[in-house]
Structure formats: C-alpha cells, structure tokens
Design a protein around this motif. Structure first.
Motif, PDB file in Angstrom:
ATOM      1  N   SER A  10      -4.467   3.351   8.306  1.00  0.00           N
ATOM      2  CA  SER A  10      -4.768   2.443   9.408  1.00  0.00           C
ATOM      3  C   SER A  10      -3.575   2.115  10.285  1.00  0.00           C
ATOM      4  N   ALA A  11      -2.385   2.628   9.945  1.00  0.00           N
ATOM      5  CA  ALA A  11      -1.185   2.243  10.694  1.00  0.00           C
ATOM      6  C   ALA A  11      -0.090   3.291  10.531  1.00  0.00           C
ATOM      7  N   GLN A  12       0.958   3.115  11.324  1.00  0.00           N
ATOM      8  CA  GLN A  12       2.089   4.035  11.307  1.00  0.00           C
ATOM      9  C   GLN A  12       3.384   3.250  11.444  1.00  0.00           C
ATOM     10  N   ALA A  64      10.639  10.545  -0.638  1.00  0.00           N
ATOM     11  CA  ALA A  64       9.798  11.471   0.137  1.00  0.00           C
ATOM     12  C   ALA A  64      10.473  11.837   1.455  1.00  0.00           C
ATOM     13  N   ALA A  65      11.133  10.872   2.086  1.00  0.00           N
ATOM     14  CA  ALA A  65      11.837  11.133   3.351  1.00  0.00           C
ATOM     15  C   ALA A  65      12.979  12.111   3.141  1.00  0.00           C
ATOM     16  N   ARG A  66      13.719  11.936   2.075  1.00  0.00           N
ATOM     17  CA  ARG A  66      14.837  12.839   1.769  1.00  0.00           C
ATOM     18  C   ARG A  66      14.322  14.261   1.533  1.00  0.00           C
ATOM     19  N   GLU A  67      13.197  14.384   0.804  1.00  0.00           N
ATOM     20  CA  GLU A  67      12.615  15.693   0.533  1.00  0.00           C
ATOM     21  C   GLU A  67      12.059  16.330   1.801  1.00  0.00           C
ATOM     22  N   SER A  68      11.453  15.519   2.659  1.00  0.00           N
ATOM     23  CA  SER A  68      10.924  16.024   3.925  1.00  0.00           C
ATOM     24  C   SER A  68      12.050  16.547   4.805  1.00  0.00           C
ATOM     25  N   ALA A  69      13.140  15.806   4.880  1.00  0.00           N
ATOM     26  CA  ALA A  69      14.280  16.250   5.687  1.00  0.00           C
ATOM     27  C   ALA A  69      14.884  17.536   5.130  1.00  0.00           C
ATOM     28  N   ARG A  70      14.890  17.668   3.809  1.00  0.00           N
ATOM     29  CA  ARG A  70      15.463  18.858   3.172  1.00  0.00           C
ATOM     30  C   ARG A  70      14.609  20.101   3.427  1.00  0.00           C
ATOM     31  N   THR A  71      13.298  19.942   3.350  1.00  0.00           N
ATOM     32  CA  THR A  71      12.392  21.093   3.448  1.00  0.00           C
ATOM     33  C   THR A  71      11.848  21.336   4.842  1.00  0.00           C
ATOM     34  N   GLY A  72      11.927  20.328   5.693  1.00  0.00           N
ATOM     35  CA  GLY A  72      11.334  20.439   7.022  1.00  0.00           C
ATOM     36  C   GLY A  72       9.828  20.302   7.011  1.00  0.00           C
ATOM     37  N   LYS A  73       9.275  19.745   5.917  1.00  0.00           N
ATOM     38  CA  LYS A  73       7.826  19.590   5.781  1.00  0.00           C
ATOM     39  C   LYS A  73       7.456  18.133   5.523  1.00  0.00           C
ATOM     40  N   THR A  74       6.241  17.781   5.913  1.00  0.00           N
ATOM     41  CA  THR A  74       5.701  16.455   5.589  1.00  0.00           C
ATOM     42  C   THR A  74       5.414  16.376   4.096  1.00  0.00           C
ATOM     43  N   VAL A  75       5.769  15.247   3.480  1.00  0.00           N
ATOM     44  CA  VAL A  75       5.499  15.032   2.062  1.00  0.00           C
ATOM     45  C   VAL A  75       4.264  14.151   1.913  1.00  0.00           C
ATOM     46  N   GLN A  76       3.250  14.644   1.238  1.00  0.00           N
ATOM     47  CA  GLN A  76       2.027  13.899   1.007  1.00  0.00           C
ATOM     48  C   GLN A  76       2.196  13.003  -0.216  1.00  0.00           C
ATOM     49  N   LEU A  77       1.844  11.744  -0.096  1.00  0.00           N
ATOM     50  CA  LEU A  77       1.944  10.806  -1.213  1.00  0.00           C
ATOM     51  C   LEU A  77       0.581  10.458  -1.801  1.00  0.00           C
ATOM     52  N   ARG A  78      -0.437  10.513  -1.005  1.00  0.00           N
ATOM     53  CA  ARG A  78      -1.800  10.314  -1.520  1.00  0.00           C
ATOM     54  C   ARG A  78      -2.792  10.879  -0.524  1.00  0.00           C
ATOM     55  N   LYS A  79      -4.022  11.101  -0.985  1.00  0.00           N
ATOM     56  CA  LYS A  79      -5.073  11.660  -0.130  1.00  0.00           C
ATOM     57  C   LYS A  79      -5.703  10.555   0.717  1.00  0.00           C
ATOM     58  N   LYS A  80      -6.268  10.968   1.861  1.00  0.00           N
ATOM     59  CA  LYS A  80      -6.951   9.996   2.717  1.00  0.00           C
ATOM     60  C   LYS A  80      -8.204   9.478   2.034  1.00  0.00           C
ATOM     61  N   GLU A  87       0.832  -1.203   0.000  1.00  0.00           N
ATOM     62  CA  GLU A  87       0.000   0.000   0.000  1.00  0.00           C
ATOM     63  C   GLU A  87       0.873   1.263   0.000  1.00  0.00           C
ATOM     64  N   THR A  88       0.491   2.253  -0.795  1.00  0.00           N
ATOM     65  CA  THR A  88       1.195   3.535  -0.796  1.00  0.00           C
ATOM     66  C   THR A  88       0.824   4.316   0.459  1.00  0.00           C
ATOM     67  N   PRO A  89       1.813   4.838   1.199  1.00  0.00           N
ATOM     68  CA  PRO A  89       1.502   5.602   2.411  1.00  0.00           C
ATOM     69  C   PRO A  89       0.757   6.899   2.092  1.00  0.00           C
ATOM     70  N   LEU A  90       0.130   7.448   3.123  1.00  0.00           N
ATOM     71  CA  LEU A  90      -0.479   8.765   2.991  1.00  0.00           C
ATOM     72  C   LEU A  90       0.596   9.842   2.944  1.00  0.00           C
ATOM     73  N   SER A  91       1.586   9.732   3.845  1.00  0.00           N
ATOM     74  CA  SER A  91       2.605  10.772   3.942  1.00  0.00           C
ATOM     75  C   SER A  91       3.883  10.236   4.577  1.00  0.00           C
ATOM     76  N   VAL A  92       4.939  11.009   4.396  1.00  0.00           N
ATOM     77  CA  VAL A  92       6.242  10.674   4.983  1.00  0.00           C
ATOM     78  C   VAL A  92       6.838  11.941   5.580  1.00  0.00           C
ATOM     79  N   THR A  93       7.316  11.815   6.816  1.00  0.00           N
ATOM     80  CA  THR A  93       7.997  12.919   7.495  1.00  0.00           C
ATOM     81  C   THR A  93       9.348  12.417   7.985  1.00  0.00           C
ATOM     82  N   ALA A  94      10.388  13.202   7.779  1.00  0.00           N
ATOM     83  CA  ALA A  94      11.718  12.743   8.191  1.00  0.00           C
ATOM     84  C   ALA A  94      12.561  13.886   8.745  1.00  0.00           C
TER      85      ALA A  94
END
Length: 362
Positions: free
Chosen positions: A254-256, A346-362, A222-229
């Motif tokens: 449904s999980a983390q 997505a994790a690399r981009e999140s760490a670079r920008t300091g923002k959560t990266v959204q991969l798909r909508k809920k 399953e593709t995650p909703l988001s990634v934060t790093a």
C-alpha cells in the motif's frame, strides 16, 4: 490484618525506593563518535556510571583525562567489568558488529542493553540477539537521533489522523552529511565506520537505517514486499572499502519508501517527506515542518517540546523505561529494529547483485 497491611506498605515502599534509585549503567566500548554524550553527561540523578570497558587503553586514557573520570571505572574486558560492577544496564558504543557480543554477555546476566543504530550488521545476528533478550526478559533498544525529533512525532500523528494527508502512500527520507572524514570523526571511529565487516557497509548502513526505522514505524512493523538499492563510491580514495552513497526503494502493498543515504551531502541533513492522497507533511529538522492538504494552503510550522513532549536524552529514556515509569516507544523497539536490519541486508544484497530482493509475496 495489621500485619498484612504492614507487609504491603513495606513492599510498596521498597518498590518506590527502587524506582527512585539511579540505574547502575555501564558502557561497552568507547570507539563510537557519540560516546562523549554519556561520558560527559552531567549527573541528573537518574543514572550512575559504574564501569567502562574498552580494549584500547590509549583511548581510555584520553577520555578519562578529557572527562575527569576515575581510572578505576575502566576495564579492558567486557565480561570482567560486568562481573566486577554488576550494572543493571549497558549502553554499547563500539562497532555495530560488536553489538552481538555485548548482548551475549549481558542478556544471560539479566542486564538491559541499548545500542547505537542500527541494531546489527546482519539479520542472523539481529535475530539471535532478539532471541536472547526475549529469553532472559531484558530490554534491547536501538537509539536513533530522529527518535527524539518532535517534528517526526507530529508527522506521525498527522498521518495517523489521516484528516490532513489522507491515506498514507509514500515517504522520502534524506539523511547524511559530507562524510566521516570531512566532518572530522576521530581515527578510532573512522576505522570501523568505513569497514565492511565492523559497520556492515558505508552510508547505506550508517544513514539508510534512519529511513528504514521511520518507515517501519509508520507501517507498524509490516515486512516490505521488496527492497531495491543502488550504491556508489563517489570518493573511493577516501572510502575504498564501502559505499559512500545509497538510494534504497522499499516497496509495500500500500505504500513506498525512498531512502537517500549519503556521505556526499553538501550539508548535514535529516529530513523527511510524507505523502498521502490528500496532502503532505515535510519535516525540515528537529522542530520545523511544512504541511499542506486539499483543504488548506501550505503552511510552515514549528512545534515545541512543550506542545509535544518527547525525550531528547536517550539515557533518560532508557532509565525511565527500566524503572517502569514509561511505556516503550515503537521507534526504539526490538520488533522495529530487527525489521530495519532485514531491510538493510536486503538493500546491501540488491546493490551487490543489481536485482530487487523479494521479502514476501503480495
């Protein structure tokens, strides 16, 4: 009728003979620190090493002497080697960035490929590699050490069964070691492992991929909703170009999953915690795990390969898969490992920008 029977019998015999023949295997690159596993592997009758490509001739000479390999096995150019020895399969032991070139050379020739983890440094390359493998109907596998941990497979069974842990809610994965320099990797490996282009990052890529791979397995691709790093450089004097510490949070509906990837652990570790709404499983190493549920107290257990047989040799797995003796395992699958690269990017981009990266909508 006799003629038809004879032809069928002959064809069946030929197929059986092919299934018993060793797989003609070549090595693309030898700068990865894990390459001694294949170069020093004792003959088991399942594979035949037919060629090695490596542009660093000094490194080739060292390995040839160390493992008593015929110098005729070595080629400076990958394509030249492929056309000269015509392998059925190739294992890639160069940098992660070089994986794409290996697949580009091998897939059109109908050659199966297995790379060391992760599949690629970026999603665009991973998707192109997957497209080539599918177009030419070749295998493209990614090898992880944790793929052949009986404790991991047991945890998966306990979660799938759900009677022990209940509904799966969270995974926490700890992976890494003291650092590449600290554990003494060779110079050729160190040079690209600490390069942001050749490796794609530092600890985030090197060890974050394990957690992404395992969580993707448990979540059935399953593709995650988001990634934060968040990444850190605790040792910039040693690793000035890449991170040496990463924490990745992968969110699903449904999980983390929380991945703690580090070149700063006091000791090497690859352990995993899996939590449900009724219990947990914690793997300590290859064989040891702890389980607890509402209906039973905490118990420390050890599982053997006899109880739960899993491959502990990726080359044997690769050969058996090519010969059709087994079905592919999800942890090695192309679908899983393209998803892993999506998460890592997505994790690399999140760490670079300091923002959560959204991969798909809920």
């Amino acid at each position: 009728m006799k003629t038809i029977f004879f032809v069928c019998f002959f064809l069946l015999g030929m197929l059986n003979l092919q299934a018993q023949k060793p797989v003609r295997l070549a090595v693309a690159g030898i700068t990865h620190g894990h390459v001694p596993w294949i170069l020093g592997r004792k003959p088991l009758g399942d594979i035949e090493l037919v060629g090695i490509s490596e542009s660093n001739m000094d490194l080739s000479k060292r390995y040839a002497e160390r493992y008593h390999l015929d110098s005729k096995l070595f080629y400076r150019d990958l394509v030249q080697m492929l056309d000269a020895v015509k392998p059925e399969a190739v294992v890639a032991f160069g940098s992660i960035y070089e994986h794409k070139a290996v697949v580009e050379a091998c897939a059109p020739r109908g050659i199966h490929v297995m790379v060391e983890k992760p599949l690629s440094t970026n999603l665009a390359d991973a998707e192109q590699m997957a497209s080539l493998a599918r177009k030419h109907q070749t295998l493209l596998l990614t090898n992880y050490e944790t793929s052949w941990y009986p404790s991991i497979e047991k945890a998966y069974q306990l979660v799938t069964d759900s009677s022990t842990v209940g509904t799966f809610k969270k995974m926490v994965v700890h992976t890494g070691h003291e650092g590449p320099k600290e554990i003494g990797v060779n110079a050729e490996f160190f040079n690209w492992l600490t390069d942001p282009v050749q490796n794609g990052g530092g600890a985030l890529i090197d060890f974050g991929c394990y957690g992404a791979n395992l969580m993707t397995y448990f979540m059935k691709n399953e593709t995650p909703l988001s990634v934060t790093a968040v990444t850190r450089q605790f040792k910039p004097q040693i690793y000035p170009k890449v991170d040496d510490e990463a924490t990745i949070v992968i969110e699903y509906s449904s999980a983390q999953c929380i991945v703690q990837a580090s070149w700063n652990w006091p000791f090497s570790r690859k352990d995993m915690e899996v939590y449900g709404d009724a219990g947990y499983v914690i793997t300590e190493n290859t064989t040891d795990y702890t389980v607890r549920s509402r209906s039973q107290k905490e118990q420390k257990r050890r599982i053997t390969k006899q109880e739960l047989p899993v491959y502990d040799d990726p080359f044997a797995y690769f050969a058996d898969l090519i010969r059709g003796k087994i079905k592919p395992h999800p942890l090695y699958s192309l679908e899983n490992n393209v998803q892993v690269v999506r998460i890592l990017e997505a994790a690399r981009e999140s760490a670079r920008t300091g923002k959560t990266v959204q991969l798909r909508k809920k």
